[in-house]
Motif scaffolding. Structure first.
Motif, mmCIF file in Angstrom:
data_model
loop_
_atom_site.group_PDB
_atom_site.id
_atom_site.type_symbol
_atom_site.label_atom_id
_atom_site.label_comp_id
_atom_site.label_asym_id
_atom_site.label_seq_id
_atom_site.Cartn_x
_atom_site.Cartn_y
_atom_site.Cartn_z
ATOM 1 N N MET A 94 -7.345 46.700 -16.063
ATOM 2 C CA MET A 94 -8.515 46.271 -16.833
ATOM 3 C C MET A 94 -8.961 44.868 -16.429
ATOM 4 O O MET A 94 -10.120 44.493 -16.619
ATOM 5 C CB MET A 94 -8.216 46.317 -18.333
ATOM 6 N N PHE A 95 -8.029 44.095 -15.868
ATOM 7 C CA PHE A 95 -8.356 42.716 -15.480
ATOM 8 C C PHE A 95 -8.818 42.608 -14.025
ATOM 9 O O PHE A 95 -9.038 41.491 -13.537
ATOM 10 C CB PHE A 95 -7.141 41.816 -15.691
ATOM 11 N N ASP A 96 -8.976 43.734 -13.334
ATOM 12 C CA ASP A 96 -9.291 43.689 -11.904
ATOM 13 C C ASP A 96 -10.559 42.881 -11.601
ATOM 14 O O ASP A 96 -10.620 42.178 -10.588
ATOM 15 C CB ASP A 96 -9.450 45.105 -11.346
ATOM 16 N N HIS A 97 -11.572 42.989 -12.443
ATOM 17 C CA HIS A 97 -12.833 42.282 -12.194
ATOM 18 C C HIS A 97 -12.840 40.871 -12.786
ATOM 19 O O HIS A 97 -13.873 40.183 -12.744
ATOM 20 C CB HIS A 97 -14.011 43.085 -12.757
ATOM 21 N N TYR A 98 -11.691 40.447 -13.321
ATOM 22 C CA TYR A 98 -11.605 39.135 -13.974
ATOM 23 C C TYR A 98 -10.430 38.338 -13.416
ATOM 24 O O TYR A 98 -9.852 37.506 -14.119
ATOM 25 C CB TYR A 98 -11.462 39.312 -15.493
ATOM 26 N N ARG A 99 -10.110 38.561 -12.150
ATOM 27 C CA ARG A 99 -8.953 37.889 -11.567
ATOM 28 C C ARG A 99 -9.147 36.385 -11.447
ATOM 29 O O ARG A 99 -8.182 35.638 -11.321
ATOM 30 C CB ARG A 99 -8.629 38.506 -10.200
ATOM 31 N N HIS A 100 -10.375 35.931 -11.481
ATOM 32 C CA HIS A 100 -10.644 34.493 -11.473
ATOM 33 C C HIS A 100 -10.401 33.872 -12.843
ATOM 34 O O HIS A 100 -10.380 32.646 -12.979
ATOM 35 C CB HIS A 100 -12.091 34.226 -11.039
ATOM 36 N N ARG A 101 -10.200 34.717 -13.862
ATOM 37 C CA ARG A 101 -9.980 34.222 -15.228
ATOM 38 C C ARG A 101 -8.613 34.605 -15.795
ATOM 39 O O ARG A 101 -8.138 33.943 -16.735
ATOM 40 C CB ARG A 101 -11.080 34.759 -16.154
ATOM 41 N N VAL A 102 -7.994 35.657 -15.239
ATOM 42 C CA VAL A 102 -6.718 36.155 -15.773
ATOM 43 C C VAL A 102 -5.764 36.447 -14.624
ATOM 44 O O VAL A 102 -6.118 37.152 -13.681
ATOM 45 C CB VAL A 102 -6.914 37.447 -16.595
ATOM 46 N N VAL A 103 -4.554 35.904 -14.715
ATOM 47 C CA VAL A 103 -3.481 36.231 -13.777
ATOM 48 C C VAL A 103 -2.428 37.020 -14.538
ATOM 49 O O VAL A 103 -1.873 36.524 -15.527
ATOM 50 C CB VAL A 103 -2.849 34.958 -13.170
ATOM 51 N N VAL A 104 -2.166 38.256 -14.103
ATOM 52 C CA VAL A 104 -1.149 39.088 -14.741
ATOM 53 C C VAL A 104 0.208 38.719 -14.159
ATOM 54 O O VAL A 104 0.436 38.845 -12.957
ATOM 55 C CB VAL A 104 -1.446 40.586 -14.539
ATOM 56 N N ALA A 105 1.104 38.251 -15.007
ATOM 57 C CA ALA A 105 2.382 37.716 -14.540
ATOM 58 C C ALA A 105 3.466 38.771 -14.438
ATOM 59 O O ALA A 105 4.425 38.600 -13.704
ATOM 60 C CB ALA A 105 2.844 36.598 -15.473
ATOM 61 N N GLU A 106 3.367 39.859 -15.192
ATOM 62 C CA GLU A 106 4.421 40.873 -15.125
ATOM 63 C C GLU A 106 3.878 42.238 -15.497
ATOM 64 O O GLU A 106 3.222 42.399 -16.522
ATOM 65 C CB GLU A 106 5.576 40.565 -16.083
ATOM 66 N N ILE A 107 4.190 43.247 -14.667
ATOM 67 C CA ILE A 107 3.998 44.637 -15.062
ATOM 68 C C ILE A 107 5.209 45.468 -14.669
ATOM 69 O O ILE A 107 5.179 46.684 -14.753
ATOM 70 C CB ILE A 107 2.720 45.257 -14.445
ATOM 71 N N ASP A 108 6.300 44.830 -14.250
ATOM 72 C CA ASP A 108 7.474 45.536 -13.740
ATOM 73 C C ASP A 108 8.643 45.342 -14.696
ATOM 74 O O ASP A 108 9.037 44.217 -14.997
ATOM 75 C CB ASP A 108 7.843 44.991 -12.355
ATOM 76 N N ALA A 109 9.223 46.448 -15.162
ATOM 77 C CA ALA A 109 10.323 46.369 -16.117
ATOM 78 C C ALA A 109 11.533 45.652 -15.544
ATOM 79 O O ALA A 109 12.319 45.069 -16.277
ATOM 80 C CB ALA A 109 10.736 47.773 -16.554
ATOM 81 N N ASN A 110 11.700 45.702 -14.237
ATOM 82 C CA ASN A 110 12.905 45.155 -13.626
ATOM 83 C C ASN A 110 12.706 43.771 -13.019
ATOM 84 O O ASN A 110 13.558 43.277 -12.295
ATOM 85 C CB ASN A 110 13.409 46.112 -12.535
ATOM 86 N N PHE A 111 11.579 43.143 -13.338
ATOM 87 C CA PHE A 111 11.293 41.812 -12.816
ATOM 88 C C PHE A 111 11.578 40.788 -13.904
ATOM 89 O O PHE A 111 11.009 40.850 -14.995
ATOM 90 C CB PHE A 111 9.839 41.719 -12.363
ATOM 91 N N ASP A 112 12.451 39.851 -13.633
ATOM 92 C CA ASP A 112 12.835 38.838 -14.609
ATOM 93 C C ASP A 112 11.905 37.639 -14.488
ATOM 94 O O ASP A 112 12.038 36.824 -13.586
ATOM 95 C CB ASP A 112 14.290 38.412 -14.366
ATOM 96 N N LEU A 113 10.940 37.549 -15.377
ATOM 97 C CA LEU A 113 9.939 36.488 -15.313
ATOM 98 C C LEU A 113 10.571 35.138 -15.618
ATOM 99 O O LEU A 113 11.272 34.968 -16.604
ATOM 100 C CB LEU A 113 8.825 36.774 -16.327
ATOM 101 N N LYS A 114 10.349 34.170 -14.737
ATOM 102 C CA LYS A 114 10.899 32.827 -14.919
ATOM 103 C C LYS A 114 9.855 31.833 -15.411
ATOM 104 O O LYS A 114 10.201 30.783 -15.932
ATOM 105 C CB LYS A 114 11.481 32.319 -13.586
ATOM 106 N N ASP A 115 8.591 32.132 -15.196
ATOM 107 C CA ASP A 115 7.541 31.169 -15.504
ATOM 108 C C ASP A 115 7.128 31.236 -16.975
ATOM 109 O O ASP A 115 7.173 32.288 -17.606
ATOM 110 C CB ASP A 115 6.298 31.447 -14.649
ATOM 111 N N THR A 116 6.676 30.118 -17.480
ATOM 112 C CA THR A 116 6.034 30.098 -18.790
ATOM 113 C C THR A 116 4.618 30.650 -18.647
ATOM 114 O O THR A 116 3.925 30.366 -17.673
ATOM 115 C CB THR A 116 5.972 28.660 -19.336
ATOM 116 N N VAL A 117 4.209 31.464 -19.616
ATOM 117 C CA VAL A 117 2.867 32.064 -19.551
ATOM 118 C C VAL A 117 2.066 31.647 -20.771
ATOM 119 O O VAL A 117 2.615 31.270 -21.816
ATOM 120 C CB VAL A 117 2.939 33.606 -19.483
#
Length: 218
Positions: free
Chosen positions: A23-46
């Protein structure tokens, strides 16, 4: 120009998250998706954790409170079909900063998330059950299963009883039974066991550790 906001997506179903991310494909200049993977351990603050409620515990459960307490989440937003007044009230009491409807268009969703990032508390108007925003996905959609039917099937695939499904979805037991009968007819099941097996084989098995991974758990 403001920096793009960073959003971590939380749900137990990959197809749900992939649809939401797109849904954010046309808004990549406004939204960065940080995680969509269950097995990815996010380290960054969002900036925002966007909690999709599909077949998940609603805002009256501990999962939301745990996300609100996370030092890596500046704000938590619930993304849902369910606007039962007590759920909205409890979400806000727990510190949720947005309670957003799945009927919002991508443009409206992005604007609402930006408003939350900028310090507002945003609660959508309760949606009419006329349909979802374009791009919303759920398991079984391409087999003709509706969003709510899919959520019911996902919950019984998880082993929930009819009473538990009714409590989790804030639907009456008779409404739950009606949804289950409709699902049985669509998938050719004549018993709960057959329906659960169909669900297991068609993407209705969740990854229960997605939230744990995001919070830094095992």
């Amino acid at each position: 120009m403001a920096e793009p906001l960073t959003v971590a997506l939380v749900d137990d179903y990959d197809v749900v998250l992939a649809g939401l991310a797109h849904m954010f494909d046309h808004y990549r200049h406004r939204v960065v998706v940080a995680e969509i993977d269950a097995n990815f351990d996010l380290k960054d603050t969002v900036d925002i954790v966007l909690y999709d409620s599909f077949a998940q515990p609603e805002s009256d459960h501990d999962e939301i409170a745990a996300l609100v307490r996370s030092p890596r989440a500046s704000h938590v937003v619930v993304y849902t079909w369910n606007f039962h007044p007590s759920l909205v009230a409890q979400a806000l009491e727990q510190g949720v900063r947005g309670y957003l409807s799945k009927s919002l268009t991508a443009r409206e969703l992005v604007a609402a998330l930006e408003a939350v990032r900028d310090g507002e508390v945003v609660v959508s108007d309760p949606p009419r059950r006329a349909g979802n925003a374009p791009g919303i996905e759920w398991p079984g959609r391409h087999e003709g299963i509706t969003d709510r039917e899919a959520e019911i099937l996902a919950l019984i695939t998880q082993g929930k009883s009819n009473a538990e499904v009714a409590a989790l979805t804030y639907l009456s037991p008779n409404t739950v039974k009606l949804y289950i009968r409709n699902v049985y007819a669509k998938i050719g099941a004549t018993s709960r066991t057959q329906a659960v097996l169909w669900g297991v084989n068609h993407g209705f098995t969740p990854d229960h550790h997605r939230i744990d991974h995001w919070l830094g758990g095992p």
